[in-house]
Design a protein around this motif. Structure first.
Motif, PDB file in Angstrom:
ATOM      1  N   VAL A 138       0.821  -1.218   0.000  1.00  0.00           N
ATOM      2  CA  VAL A 138       0.000   0.000   0.000  1.00  0.00           C
ATOM      3  C   VAL A 138       0.853   1.266   0.000  1.00  0.00           C
ATOM      4  N   ASP A 139       0.370   2.284  -0.704  1.00  0.00           N
ATOM      5  CA  ASP A 139       0.942   3.643  -0.669  1.00  0.00           C
ATOM      6  C   ASP A 139       2.403   3.701  -1.135  1.00  0.00           C
ATOM      7  N   SER A 140       2.832   2.748  -1.957  1.00  0.00           N
ATOM      8  CA  SER A 140       4.239   2.670  -2.370  1.00  0.00           C
ATOM      9  C   SER A 140       4.328   2.678  -3.888  1.00  0.00           C
ATOM     10  N   ASP A 150      -2.468   1.981  -4.586  1.00  0.00           N
ATOM     11  CA  ASP A 150      -1.691   3.223  -4.461  1.00  0.00           C
ATOM     12  C   ASP A 150      -2.341   4.393  -5.194  1.00  0.00           C
ATOM     13  N   HIS A 151      -2.001   5.606  -4.724  1.00  0.00           N
ATOM     14  CA  HIS A 151      -2.529   6.821  -5.366  1.00  0.00           C
ATOM     15  C   HIS A 151      -1.416   7.718  -5.922  1.00  0.00           C
ATOM     16  N   HIS A 152      -0.176   7.189  -6.017  1.00  0.00           N
ATOM     17  CA  HIS A 152       0.915   7.988  -6.601  1.00  0.00           C
ATOM     18  C   HIS A 152       0.881   7.896  -8.120  1.00  0.00           C
ATOM     19  N   GLY A 187       6.475  10.541  -6.265  1.00  0.00           N
ATOM     20  CA  GLY A 187       5.487  11.200  -5.422  1.00  0.00           C
ATOM     21  C   GLY A 187       4.347  11.795  -6.204  1.00  0.00           C
ATOM     22  N   HIS A 188       3.842  12.911  -5.705  1.00  0.00           N
ATOM     23  CA  HIS A 188       2.688  13.588  -6.306  1.00  0.00           C
ATOM     24  C   HIS A 188       3.115  14.934  -6.888  1.00  0.00           C
ATOM     25  N   GLU A 189       2.183  15.611  -7.594  1.00  0.00           N
ATOM     26  CA  GLU A 189       2.522  16.915  -8.171  1.00  0.00           C
ATOM     27  C   GLU A 189       2.891  17.937  -7.096  1.00  0.00           C
TER      28      GLU A 189
HETATM   29 MN    MN Z   1      -0.296   8.514   0.427  1.00  0.00          MN
END
Ligand code: MN
Ligand code: 5GP
Ligand code: MN
Length: 324
Positions: A84-86, A109-111, A291-293
């Protein structure tokens, strides 16, 4: 939806499941691991919660944190590993050995920088947090939420949205969080544990970090760093000092903020944040991270001293920021 169904079918077929989060765990990671652990356990699965890193002390105020295990050799192989989350395999530390051993793997994941390294991958950058995805998954699987599970699941939604402040907040975030509060999650307790639990030494470190503060590009770029000896002076580890990059972003003129903390000589974790338009995940990716923006990071390795090693990164950012 197809990948959610594939994920559920993997879960249904497995009996022993390892739920694995990322190194340098944040609230979303710990929340996703623990809520998936408790949720799947209520469906009578044998579940092991795992993070191959030391967990920051404040999280032990939440139930079941002490049950999270680190990697060790001779780890009994599960039927399924849910990561998760990776965004990539290097984020799970020693548990990469299970990937190498061919353990079936599902990724949640949401990346947007996710590399789709599982056998099934539910990757959806539209979600505020992995914890929100876990909430949706457990709802679909008809898991009933008691107060404890609601609390554990709420933590990640709150922390990854900066307590409902960031651009990843939409109406679905409030809807899902509201559901969890109805089920018994206590928002004030979570905020107190995470935000109002700081050590005095962190403020001394903040003073050192302010001494290293540099501002460039007519105020649009602010950065700072701390070296190993700064942390040693106050007996803190770099994990215990994570919020400073957001402080830098809070300066009115700032679009991009960067903060580097040296974990050992020749190696530093670099955190990046932006406010409105600059995509920091591109910078992190260029230096081997992700990561994210609006929030990204990477590990920088170097021969000399940290401030000199950072020059390459600052040049990279300044060039792109000046184009905008
Ligand atoms: Mn996260
Ligand atoms: P932080 O700056 O809080 O450590 O991380 C911000 C965001 O960037 C998080 O979403 C985190 O998952 C991601 N991130 C931080 N460091 C790394 C890294 O070394 N590799 C990758 N792939 N992502 C990272
Ligand atoms: Mn995370």
């Amino acid at each position: 939806m197809r990948s959610v169904n594939a994920l559920i079918s993997e879960i249904n077929q497995a009996e022993k499941i390892l739920v694995c989060g990322h190194i340098m765990p944040d609230g979303d990671c710990i929340s996703s691991v623990l809520s998936l652990y408790m949720g799947l356990r209520s469906l009578r699965k044998r579940v092991i919660p795992a993070v191959d890193w030391k967990i920051s002390m404040e999280y032990y105020n939440f139930p079941h944190t002490g049950e999270i295990v680190r990697y060790s050799r001779n780890f009994e192989l599960p039927d399924l590993m849910i990561v998760v989350d990776s965004s990539s395999p290097d984020r799970i530390g020693g548990f990469q050995e299970l990937l190498k051993a061919g353990v079936r793997t599902a990724v949640i994941d949401h990346h947007k920088t996710n590399t789709y390294f599982g056998n099934v991958n539910w990757v959806s950058p539209g979600y505020s947090s992995t914890a929100q995805m876990v909430f949706r998954l457990l709802q679909i699987m008809d898991v009933s939420f008691d107060q404890e599970l609601a609390l554990l699941n709420y933590i990640g939604i709150a922390t990854d949205t900066g307590f409902f402040r960031y651009t990843n907040v939409d109406s679905s975030v409030f809807e899902d969080a509201a559901c969890l509060v109805k089920y018994g999650a206590d928002p004030a307790f979570v905020a107190r544990v995470i935000l109002e639990n700081r050590k005095l030494e962190e403020f001394y470190l903040e003073r050192d970090a302010l001494e290293n503060l540099e501002v460039r590009c007519s105020g649009k770029f602010a950065y700072s760093y701390l070296e190993k000896e700064n942390f040693e002076k106050y007996g803190l580890s770099e994990e215990e000092f994570s919020g400073f990059v957001s402080e830098l972003r809070s300066i009115a003129s700032v679009e991009v903020a960067m903060f580097a903390s040296e974990s050992k000589k020749g190696e530093a974790h670099v955190s990046l944040r932006s406010k409105r338009y600059f995509d920091v995940s591109e910078v992190a990716k260029a230096f081997g991270g992700g990561g994210h923006e609006r929030a990204a990071g990477f590990t920088l390795t170097y021969d000399g001293v940290l401030p000199e090693a950072l020059e390459e990164v600052t040049r990279f950012i300044i060039e792109r920021l000046e184009e905008k």
